[in-house]
Design an enzyme around this catalytic site. Structure first.
Site, PDB file in Angstrom:
ATOM      1  N   THR A  34       0.811  -1.212   0.000  1.00 29.14           N
ATOM      2  CA  THR A  34       0.000   0.000   0.000  1.00 29.14           C
ATOM      3  C   THR A  34       0.842   1.258   0.000  1.00 29.14           C
ATOM      4  O   THR A  34       1.977   1.254   0.460  1.00 29.14           O
ATOM      5  CB  THR A  34      -0.903  -0.007   1.252  1.00 29.14           C
ATOM      6  OG1 THR A  34      -1.724  -1.147   1.196  1.00 29.14           O
ATOM      7  CG2 THR A  34      -1.782   1.210   1.342  1.00 29.14           C
ATOM      8  N   ASP A  55      -3.967   4.533  -2.191  1.00 30.10           N
ATOM      9  CA  ASP A  55      -4.177   3.879  -3.467  1.00 30.10           C
ATOM     10  C   ASP A  55      -5.275   2.825  -3.293  1.00 30.10           C
ATOM     11  O   ASP A  55      -5.848   2.689  -2.221  1.00 30.10           O
ATOM     12  CB  ASP A  55      -2.879   3.252  -3.975  1.00 30.10           C
ATOM     13  CG  ASP A  55      -2.488   2.023  -3.167  1.00 30.10           C
ATOM     14  OD1 ASP A  55      -2.360   2.148  -1.929  1.00 30.10           O
ATOM     15  OD2 ASP A  55      -2.334   0.938  -3.743  1.00 30.10           O
ATOM     16  N   ARG A  95      -5.043  -0.653  -4.641  1.00 32.24           N
ATOM     17  CA  ARG A  95      -4.633  -2.006  -5.031  1.00 32.24           C
ATOM     18  C   ARG A  95      -4.428  -2.872  -3.795  1.00 32.24           C
ATOM     19  O   ARG A  95      -3.722  -2.477  -2.873  1.00 32.24           O
ATOM     20  CB  ARG A  95      -3.340  -1.973  -5.853  1.00 32.24           C
ATOM     21  CG  ARG A  95      -2.748  -3.357  -6.111  1.00 32.24           C
ATOM     22  CD  ARG A  95      -1.464  -3.298  -6.897  1.00 32.24           C
ATOM     23  NE  ARG A  95      -1.713  -2.923  -8.289  1.00 32.24           N
ATOM     24  CZ  ARG A  95      -0.765  -2.824  -9.204  1.00 32.24           C
ATOM     25  NH1 ARG A  95       0.508  -3.053  -8.873  1.00 32.24           N
ATOM     26  NH2 ARG A  95      -1.059  -2.490 -10.442  1.00 32.24           N
ATOM     27  N   LYS A 114      -9.268   1.814   1.195  1.00 34.84           N
ATOM     28  CA  LYS A 114      -8.295   1.780   2.282  1.00 34.84           C
ATOM     29  C   LYS A 114      -8.459   2.948   3.248  1.00 34.84           C
ATOM     30  O   LYS A 114      -7.697   3.059   4.203  1.00 34.84           O
ATOM     31  CB  LYS A 114      -6.877   1.776   1.712  1.00 34.84           C
ATOM     32  CG  LYS A 114      -6.592   0.583   0.812  1.00 34.84           C
ATOM     33  CD  LYS A 114      -5.175   0.601   0.290  1.00 34.84           C
ATOM     34  CE  LYS A 114      -4.936  -0.547  -0.674  1.00 34.84           C
ATOM     35  NZ  LYS A 114      -3.560  -0.563  -1.199  1.00 34.84           N
ATOM     36  N   GLY A 130      -1.297  -2.999   5.461  1.00 33.37           N
ATOM     37  CA  GLY A 130      -1.009  -4.265   6.126  1.00 33.37           C
ATOM     38  C   GLY A 130      -1.962  -5.339   5.653  1.00 33.37           C
ATOM     39  O   GLY A 130      -2.345  -5.377   4.480  1.00 33.37           O
ATOM     40  N   SER A 153       4.178   0.093   1.671  1.00 37.18           N
ATOM     41  CA  SER A 153       5.337  -0.286   0.868  1.00 37.18           C
ATOM     42  C   SER A 153       5.783   0.832  -0.066  1.00 37.18           C
ATOM     43  O   SER A 153       6.937   0.868  -0.480  1.00 37.18           O
ATOM     44  CB  SER A 153       5.009  -1.545   0.051  1.00 37.18           C
ATOM     45  OG  SER A 153       3.861  -1.322  -0.755  1.00 37.18           O
ATOM     46  N   ASP A 192       6.114   1.643  -6.897  1.00 46.69           N
ATOM     47  CA  ASP A 192       6.020   0.498  -5.995  1.00 46.69           C
ATOM     48  C   ASP A 192       5.085  -0.531  -6.606  1.00 46.69           C
ATOM     49  O   ASP A 192       3.943  -0.207  -6.975  1.00 46.69           O
ATOM     50  CB  ASP A 192       5.487   0.950  -4.626  1.00 46.69           C
ATOM     51  CG  ASP A 192       5.202  -0.222  -3.718  1.00 46.69           C
ATOM     52  OD1 ASP A 192       6.070  -1.118  -3.623  1.00 46.69           O
ATOM     53  OD2 ASP A 192       4.116  -0.256  -3.107  1.00 46.69           O
ATOM     54  N   SER A 228       1.643  -1.117  -4.882  1.00 45.57           N
ATOM     55  CA  SER A 228       0.639  -0.053  -4.964  1.00 45.57           C
ATOM     56  C   SER A 228       0.237   0.131  -6.417  1.00 45.57           C
ATOM     57  O   SER A 228       1.043  -0.090  -7.325  1.00 45.57           O
ATOM     58  CB  SER A 228       1.188   1.262  -4.402  1.00 45.57           C
ATOM     59  OG  SER A 228       1.706   1.084  -3.108  1.00 45.57           O
TER      60      SER A 228
END
Length: 290
Positions: free
Chosen positions: A52, A68, A70, A84, A98, A180, A217, A220
Protein backbone atom coordinates in the site's frame (compact mmCIF):
# COMPACT_ATOMS: atom_id res chain seq x y z
CA UNK A 1 15.54 -33.00 51.00
CA UNK A 2 15.53 -29.73 52.94
CA UNK A 3 12.49 -28.07 54.42
CA UNK A 4 12.93 -25.11 52.05
CA UNK A 5 12.77 -27.38 49.02
CA UNK A 6 9.74 -29.20 50.40
CA UNK A 7 7.91 -25.95 51.10
CA UNK A 8 8.75 -24.57 47.66
CA UNK A 9 7.43 -27.75 46.01
CA UNK A 10 4.25 -27.49 48.03
CA UNK A 11 3.78 -23.87 46.99
CA UNK A 12 4.43 -24.78 43.35
CA UNK A 13 1.48 -27.18 43.31
CA UNK A 14 -0.96 -24.47 44.38
CA UNK A 15 0.83 -21.42 42.98
CA UNK A 16 -1.10 -18.81 40.99
CA UNK A 17 -0.18 -18.91 37.29
CA UNK A 18 2.01 -15.97 36.26
CA UNK A 19 0.26 -12.91 34.86
CA UNK A 20 1.14 -10.97 31.71
CA UNK A 21 1.57 -11.92 28.08
CA UNK A 22 1.51 -15.60 27.12
CA UNK A 23 4.06 -16.82 24.58
CA UNK A 24 3.48 -20.54 25.13
CA UNK A 25 2.66 -21.18 21.45
CA UNK A 26 5.73 -19.45 20.00
CA UNK A 27 7.79 -22.65 19.61
CA UNK A 28 4.76 -24.54 18.27
CA UNK A 29 4.11 -21.87 15.64
CA UNK A 30 7.76 -21.82 14.57
CA UNK A 31 7.70 -25.60 14.17
CA UNK A 32 4.52 -25.47 12.05
CA UNK A 33 5.99 -22.74 9.83
CA UNK A 34 9.28 -24.60 9.35
CA UNK A 35 7.41 -27.82 8.49
CA UNK A 36 5.19 -25.99 6.02
CA UNK A 37 8.16 -24.36 4.31
CA UNK A 38 9.80 -27.74 3.67
CA UNK A 39 6.74 -29.28 2.02
CA UNK A 40 4.58 -27.40 -0.45
CA UNK A 41 1.69 -29.76 0.20
CA UNK A 42 1.32 -28.58 3.79
CA UNK A 43 1.93 -24.89 3.11
CA UNK A 44 -0.07 -22.59 5.36
CA UNK A 45 -2.60 -20.27 3.69
CA UNK A 46 -1.39 -16.69 3.40
CA UNK A 47 -3.55 -13.73 4.34
CA UNK A 48 -4.47 -11.09 1.78
CA UNK A 49 -2.23 -8.08 2.35
CA UNK A 50 -2.31 -4.58 0.99
CA UNK A 51 1.01 -3.56 -0.50
CA UNK A 52 0.00 0.00 0.00
CA UNK A 53 0.74 3.69 -0.22
CA UNK A 54 -1.19 5.71 2.38
CA UNK A 55 -0.49 9.34 3.30
CA UNK A 56 -1.87 12.20 5.33
CA UNK A 57 -1.05 15.86 5.89
CA UNK A 58 -2.23 18.84 7.92
CA UNK A 59 -3.25 22.02 6.10
CA UNK A 60 -4.51 25.28 7.49
CA UNK A 61 -8.21 24.28 7.65
CA UNK A 62 -8.05 20.54 8.34
CA UNK A 63 -6.66 17.20 7.25
CA UNK A 64 -6.22 15.49 3.88
CA UNK A 65 -5.82 11.70 3.73
CA UNK A 66 -4.96 9.68 0.64
CA UNK A 67 -4.57 6.04 -0.39
CA UNK A 68 -4.18 3.88 -3.47
CA UNK A 69 -6.69 1.13 -4.29
CA UNK A 70 -4.63 -2.01 -5.03
CA UNK A 71 -4.83 -5.04 -2.74
CA UNK A 72 -2.29 -7.80 -3.30
CA UNK A 73 -2.03 -11.40 -2.16
CA UNK A 74 1.63 -12.26 -2.51
CA UNK A 75 2.59 -11.44 -6.11
CA UNK A 76 -1.01 -11.41 -7.36
CA UNK A 77 -3.38 -8.45 -7.49
CA UNK A 78 -6.40 -9.53 -5.41
CA UNK A 79 -8.46 -6.35 -5.84
CA UNK A 80 -7.98 -3.40 -8.18
CA UNK A 81 -10.32 -0.92 -6.52
CA UNK A 82 -10.50 -1.59 -2.79
CA UNK A 83 -11.15 1.02 -0.10
CA UNK A 84 -8.29 1.78 2.28
CA UNK A 85 -9.71 4.92 3.92
CA UNK A 86 -11.93 3.74 6.77
CA UNK A 87 -14.60 5.58 8.74
CA UNK A 88 -13.86 6.01 12.45
CA UNK A 89 -16.19 8.86 13.48
CA UNK A 90 -17.98 11.70 11.67
CA UNK A 91 -14.88 13.87 12.18
CA UNK A 92 -12.21 11.13 12.07
CA UNK A 93 -11.03 8.83 9.27
CA UNK A 94 -8.18 6.34 9.10
CA UNK A 95 -6.02 4.91 6.29
CA UNK A 96 -4.91 1.29 6.70
CA UNK A 97 -1.92 -0.67 5.37
CA UNK A 98 -1.01 -4.27 6.13
CA UNK A 99 -3.34 -7.24 6.21
CA UNK A 100 -6.65 -6.22 4.66
CA UNK A 101 -8.83 -8.09 7.16
CA UNK A 102 -6.89 -6.67 10.13
CA UNK A 103 -7.24 -3.07 8.99
CA UNK A 104 -10.97 -3.50 8.27
CA UNK A 105 -11.93 -5.14 11.54
CA UNK A 106 -9.62 -3.04 13.72
CA UNK A 107 -11.11 0.21 12.45
CA UNK A 108 -14.65 -1.20 12.69
CA UNK A 109 -14.11 -2.18 16.32
CA UNK A 110 -12.69 1.21 17.35
CA UNK A 111 -15.44 2.99 15.41
CA UNK A 112 -18.05 1.02 17.37
CA UNK A 113 -16.38 1.86 20.68
CA UNK A 114 -16.27 5.57 19.82
CA UNK A 115 -19.96 5.50 18.86
CA UNK A 116 -20.85 4.09 22.29
CA UNK A 117 -18.63 6.71 23.93
CA UNK A 118 -20.39 9.52 22.04
CA UNK A 119 -23.77 8.17 23.14
CA UNK A 120 -22.55 8.15 26.74
CA UNK A 121 -20.83 11.55 26.81
CA UNK A 122 -23.06 13.43 24.31
CA UNK A 123 -19.98 15.04 22.78
CA UNK A 124 -18.01 14.58 19.55
CA UNK A 125 -15.11 12.15 19.52
CA UNK A 126 -11.58 13.47 19.89
CA UNK A 127 -8.78 12.29 17.66
CA UNK A 128 -6.47 11.49 20.57
CA UNK A 129 -9.15 9.19 22.00
CA UNK A 130 -9.26 7.17 18.77
CA UNK A 131 -5.45 7.07 18.72
CA UNK A 132 -5.32 5.79 22.30
CA UNK A 133 -7.88 3.05 21.66
CA UNK A 134 -6.06 1.91 18.53
CA UNK A 135 -2.58 1.86 20.07
CA UNK A 136 -3.79 -0.02 23.15
CA UNK A 137 -5.45 -2.69 21.02
CA UNK A 138 -2.43 -3.14 18.74
CA UNK A 139 0.03 -3.22 21.65
CA UNK A 140 -2.07 -5.87 23.36
CA UNK A 141 -1.49 -8.23 20.42
CA UNK A 142 2.25 -7.44 20.17
CA UNK A 143 2.25 -6.75 16.43
CA UNK A 144 0.38 -9.91 15.41
CA UNK A 145 -2.42 -7.66 14.11
CA UNK A 146 -0.82 -6.38 10.92
CA UNK A 147 -2.39 -2.92 10.77
CA UNK A 148 -0.27 0.15 10.03
CA UNK A 149 -2.55 3.17 10.27
CA UNK A 150 -2.61 6.87 9.39
CA UNK A 151 -5.26 8.48 11.61
CA UNK A 152 -6.54 11.97 10.89
CA UNK A 153 -9.35 14.17 12.09
CA UNK A 154 -10.47 17.51 13.50
CA UNK A 155 -11.87 18.25 16.96
CA UNK A 156 -12.14 21.21 19.33
CA UNK A 157 -8.36 21.30 19.66
CA UNK A 158 -7.73 21.59 15.93
CA UNK A 159 -6.59 19.19 13.19
CA UNK A 160 -4.55 16.16 14.28
CA UNK A 161 -2.60 13.55 12.31
CA UNK A 162 -1.16 10.37 13.86
CA UNK A 163 0.79 7.45 12.46
CA UNK A 164 0.25 4.15 14.30
CA UNK A 165 2.52 1.14 13.85
CA UNK A 166 1.34 -2.50 14.23
CA UNK A 167 3.16 -2.86 17.57
CA UNK A 168 1.32 0.13 19.04
CA UNK A 169 3.89 2.92 18.78
CA UNK A 170 2.50 6.26 17.60
CA UNK A 171 3.67 9.65 16.46
CA UNK A 172 1.95 12.98 15.88
CA UNK A 173 3.24 14.60 12.70
CA UNK A 174 2.35 17.39 10.24
CA UNK A 175 2.61 14.89 7.37
CA UNK A 176 3.29 11.18 7.19
CA UNK A 177 3.34 8.19 4.85
CA UNK A 178 3.10 4.45 5.46
CA UNK A 179 3.04 1.25 3.43
CA UNK A 180 5.34 -0.29 0.87
CA UNK A 181 5.25 2.89 -1.27
CA UNK A 182 5.88 5.23 1.66
CA UNK A 183 9.42 6.19 0.61
CA UNK A 184 8.32 7.43 -2.81
CA UNK A 185 5.43 9.36 -1.27
CA UNK A 186 7.62 10.85 1.46
CA UNK A 187 10.02 12.22 -1.16
CA UNK A 188 7.13 14.25 -2.60
CA UNK A 189 6.07 15.54 0.81
CA UNK A 190 9.57 16.53 1.88
CA UNK A 191 10.05 18.47 -1.34
CA UNK A 192 6.71 20.29 -1.54
CA UNK A 193 4.98 20.40 1.87
CA UNK A 194 4.67 23.82 3.48
CA UNK A 195 2.84 25.10 6.51
CA UNK A 196 -0.61 26.64 6.00
CA UNK A 197 -1.30 25.11 2.61
CA UNK A 198 -4.76 25.85 1.28
CA UNK A 199 -7.17 23.02 0.46
CA UNK A 200 -6.60 22.73 -3.33
CA UNK A 201 -2.83 22.72 -2.83
CA UNK A 202 -3.08 20.09 -0.10
CA UNK A 203 -5.28 17.81 -2.21
CA UNK A 204 -2.95 18.10 -5.22
CA UNK A 205 0.06 17.31 -3.02
CA UNK A 206 -1.62 14.21 -1.58
CA UNK A 207 -2.55 13.03 -5.07
CA UNK A 208 1.05 13.53 -6.24
CA UNK A 209 2.35 11.54 -3.27
CA UNK A 210 0.01 8.62 -3.91
CA UNK A 211 0.84 8.63 -7.63
CA UNK A 212 4.54 8.46 -6.73
CA UNK A 213 3.80 5.27 -4.82
CA UNK A 214 1.56 3.91 -7.57
CA UNK A 215 4.23 4.27 -10.27
CA UNK A 216 7.29 3.37 -8.17
CA UNK A 217 6.02 0.50 -6.00
CA UNK A 218 4.74 -2.83 -7.34
CA UNK A 219 2.50 -3.31 -4.29
CA UNK A 220 0.64 -0.05 -4.96
CA UNK A 221 -1.45 0.73 -7.99
CA UNK A 222 -4.77 1.48 -9.68
CA UNK A 223 -6.51 4.67 -8.51
CA UNK A 224 -6.23 7.41 -5.88
CA UNK A 225 -8.74 7.99 -3.07
CA UNK A 226 -8.70 11.20 -1.02
CA UNK A 227 -10.56 12.31 2.08
CA UNK A 228 -10.72 15.93 3.27
CA UNK A 229 -11.73 16.56 6.91
CA UNK A 230 -12.36 20.24 7.66
CA UNK A 231 -12.53 22.21 10.89
CA UNK A 232 -16.11 23.28 10.12
CA UNK A 233 -17.23 19.64 10.47
CA UNK A 234 -17.66 18.83 6.77
CA UNK A 235 -16.00 15.83 5.12
CA UNK A 236 -15.36 15.14 1.43
CA UNK A 237 -14.56 11.52 0.61
CA UNK A 238 -13.49 11.46 -3.04
CA UNK A 239 -13.50 7.91 -4.33
CA UNK A 240 -11.26 7.43 -7.38
CA UNK A 241 -10.38 11.12 -7.53
CA UNK A 242 -7.52 10.21 -9.88
CA UNK A 243 -7.62 7.25 -12.27
CA UNK A 244 -4.22 7.14 -14.00
CA UNK A 245 -4.58 3.53 -15.15
CA UNK A 246 -7.89 3.73 -16.99
CA UNK A 247 -7.93 0.99 -19.63
CA UNK A 248 -11.14 1.88 -21.51
CA UNK A 249 -9.53 4.47 -23.87
CA UNK A 250 -6.72 2.02 -24.70
CA UNK A 251 -9.11 -0.82 -25.39
CA UNK A 252 -11.38 1.39 -27.50
CA UNK A 253 -8.40 2.55 -29.54
CA UNK A 254 -7.56 -0.96 -30.72
CA UNK A 255 -9.05 -1.93 -34.08
CA UNK A 256 -9.70 -5.65 -34.33
CA UNK A 257 -9.83 -7.54 -37.61
CA UNK A 258 -13.33 -8.20 -38.93
CA UNK A 259 -12.21 -11.70 -39.90
CA UNK A 260 -12.57 -12.71 -36.25
CA UNK A 261 -16.17 -11.47 -36.06
CA UNK A 262 -18.63 -14.26 -36.81
CA UNK A 263 -21.96 -12.85 -37.95
CA UNK A 264 -25.33 -14.62 -37.97
CA UNK A 265 -25.57 -17.29 -40.67
CA UNK A 266 -21.83 -17.92 -40.87
CA UNK A 267 -22.28 -21.54 -39.89
CA UNK A 268 -24.69 -23.42 -42.18
CA UNK A 269 -27.62 -25.30 -40.58
CA UNK A 270 -27.91 -28.72 -42.21
CA UNK A 271 -30.99 -29.99 -40.38
CA UNK A 272 -33.43 -28.85 -37.69
CA UNK A 273 -36.13 -30.73 -35.81
CA UNK A 274 -38.61 -29.60 -33.16
CA UNK A 275 -40.21 -32.10 -30.77
CA UNK A 276 -42.90 -30.79 -28.37
CA UNK A 277 -42.71 -32.28 -24.88
CA UNK A 278 -45.83 -30.87 -23.20
CA UNK A 279 -47.92 -33.88 -24.22
CA UNK A 280 -45.71 -36.12 -22.10
CA UNK A 281 -46.25 -34.07 -18.93
CA UNK A 282 -48.73 -35.58 -16.42
CA UNK A 283 -50.29 -33.17 -13.89
CA UNK A 284 -51.47 -34.70 -10.61
CA UNK A 285 -53.17 -33.14 -7.59
CA UNK A 286 -50.90 -32.49 -4.64
CA UNK A 287 -51.67 -34.54 -1.52
CA UNK A 288 -52.55 -32.64 1.61
CA UNK A 289 -50.93 -33.69 4.87
CA UNK A 290 -52.01 -32.57 8.29
Amino acid sequence: MTSETTSSMGMGANATPPCGFSFENVHRNNMIESTASKSSKSALPSATKTGTTIVGLVYKDGIVLGADTRATGGSEVAEKNCEKIHYIAPNIYCCGAGTAADTEKTTELISSQLELLRMDTHSPSRVVTACTLLKRMLFRYQGHISAALVLGGCDINGPHLFQIYPHGSTGKLPYTTMGSGSLAAMSVFEEAWREKLDEPQAIKLVERAILAGVFNDLGSGSNVDTCVIRMDGTVSYNRNSVTPNETAPLRNGITHSTKLTMGPGTTAILNSKFVPTLEDVVVTDAMETS
